[in-house]
Design an enzyme around this catalytic site. Structure first.
Site, PDB file in Angstrom:
ATOM      1  N   ASP A  41       0.781  -1.210  -0.005  1.00 34.76           N
ATOM      2  CA  ASP A  41      -0.029  -0.123  -0.150  1.00 34.76           C
ATOM      3  C   ASP A  41       0.959   1.190  -0.135  1.00 34.76           C
ATOM      4  O   ASP A  41       0.770   2.170   1.019  1.00 34.76           O
ATOM      5  CB  ASP A  41      -1.038   0.134   1.298  1.00 34.76           C
ATOM      6  CG  ASP A  41      -1.733  -1.341   1.429  1.00 34.76           C
ATOM      7  OD1 ASP A  41      -2.147  -1.804   0.417  1.00 34.76           O
ATOM      8  OD2 ASP A  41      -2.016  -1.621   2.425  1.00 34.76           O
ATOM      9  N   GLU A 212     -11.444  -1.621  -4.138  1.00 32.09           N
ATOM     10  CA  GLU A 212     -10.451  -0.934  -3.091  1.00 32.09           C
ATOM     11  C   GLU A 212      -9.544  -0.041  -3.586  1.00 32.09           C
ATOM     12  O   GLU A 212      -9.190   0.084  -4.687  1.00 32.09           O
ATOM     13  CB  GLU A 212     -10.152  -2.016  -2.079  1.00 32.09           C
ATOM     14  CG  GLU A 212      -9.170  -2.848  -2.672  1.00 32.09           C
ATOM     15  CD  GLU A 212      -8.524  -4.018  -1.589  1.00 32.09           C
ATOM     16  OE1 GLU A 212      -9.263  -4.476  -0.858  1.00 32.09           O
ATOM     17  OE2 GLU A 212      -7.507  -4.408  -1.772  1.00 32.09           O
TER      18      GLU A 212
END
Length: 344
Positions: A41, A212
């Site tokens: 991420d 997402e």
């Protein structure tokens, strides 16, 4: 070890041109993917001639800062916040994003309630720092964003003088994309709108139907773009998709958004790139080039572990103002777009 592989070249790419006087005396280095051995991420934001980098660490929030992304591995990691022992944001500290808004810094991050590491107890929280350097000064906890659903991966952007928040809410068995207006960097206002569902086959790999990691990208002609990650992160088919909305449209209107039929960045087994996803966008020091950062695994069936590492590549633009994403390349090879002349 990673920095040693970044051999000096005569022509530095755009991302390494902003160096302090002392740095300019050092040998030039070129970007090579991955930027770090590990970093799920990943997030990069530029302020002036400085890049700030974050990624998921699980138990804290930390920032690296550098003027040369080729030397990111050499930048020290500064922990800026650790979670409380109890409460709604005590564990599973995921997907941090650092934003400069109105003269202050904000970190948006996902967290879970102590003792409850499951979907029903995850939300998005905000920290604020009014200093100039986000690695210094005090971070004030602005609490949890009051989203209509539990969810993860919050981001924010401004368009047409208004600010918006986008995240991935849990809606039954699915993870969708929702947008809502903001009155300030930590306050949502008005109803949420679902703007995308996992309705394509490539968004349903790994046994879950997931959208997402939404990220905003402004087009050169004023069009709006939102990238996102789809399918389960434990699937090698985890990939990056793209939504677009025409200039002047209302971001809160789901009818304004159009989804590309296929991912814009997907696995490239022949290049040793699997499960690319959870991206962000940043610009070169002169502001003329747009780059994407995302994580990927170096081999198959590695799932959602620390083996995911940050990679970057330049984003080009079509004559019509649509982003063009190159296919990922092998490790230790200059990423797509490095060393080329800027053009639109």
């Amino acid at each position: 070890m990673l920095a040693a592989r970044k051999i000096a070249l005569a022509g530095a790419i755009a991302l390494g041109l902003a160096c302090a006087t002392a740095d300019a005396r050092r040998p030039k280095a070129t970007i090579a993917n991955p930027l770090l051995p590990s970093g799920a991420d990943p997030w990069i934001v530029r302020q002036g001639d400085t890049y700030y980098y974050m990624n998921t660490l699980g138990n804290r929030l930390a920032i690296r800062k550098t003027r040369d992304l080729a030397r990111l591995a050499e930048a020290p990691e500064t922990t800026v916040w650790t979670p409380p022992a109890t409460g709604p944001n005590a564990q599973s500290i995921w997907a941090p994003e650092l934003h400069r808004i109105g003269g202050a810094w904000y970190i948006y991050y996902t967290a879970a309630e102590a003792g409850h590491d499951d979907d029903a107890h995850r939300g998005i929280f905000v920290l604020e720092n009014t200093g100039d350097d986000p690695t210094e000064g005090a971070w004030v906890d602005r609490g949890r964003l009051k989203t209509e659903n539990n969810g993860i991966d919050g981001t924010t952007f401004a368009q047409g003088g208004k600010r918006y928040f986008v995240y991935s809410p849990y809606i039954g068995p699915d993870s969708d994309l929702a947008i809502v207006a903001m009155s300030d960097p930590w306050t949502l206002t008005g109803p949420e709108t679902i703007i995308a569902l996992p309705d394509r086959a490539w968004e349903r790999q790994g046994g879950r139907q997931i959208l997402e990691g939404p990220e905003f990208l402004a087009g050169p002609n004023g069009d709006l773009f939102l990238s996102y990650s789809a399918s389960a992160c434990w699937s090698d088919d985890y990939a990056i998709g793209l939504l677009s909305a025409p200039r002047g449209s209302d971001p809160l209107d789901p009818k304004a958004w159009t989804k590309t039929p296929q991912p814009v960045i997907a696995k490239a087994p022949d290049q040793g790139v699997f499960a690319p996803g959870h991206n962000g966008f940043f610009t070169s020091p002169d502001g003329r080039e747009t780059w994407i950062v995302y994580h990927a695994n170096p081999g198959p069936d590695m799932k959602c572990t620390a083996k995911r590492a940050p990679r970057i590549q330049r984003v080009d633009w079509s004559p019509g103002g649509t982003p063009v994403f190159a296919r990922p390349t092998k490790a230790d090879v200059p990423p797509p777009g490095s060393g080329r002349q800027h053009h639109r």
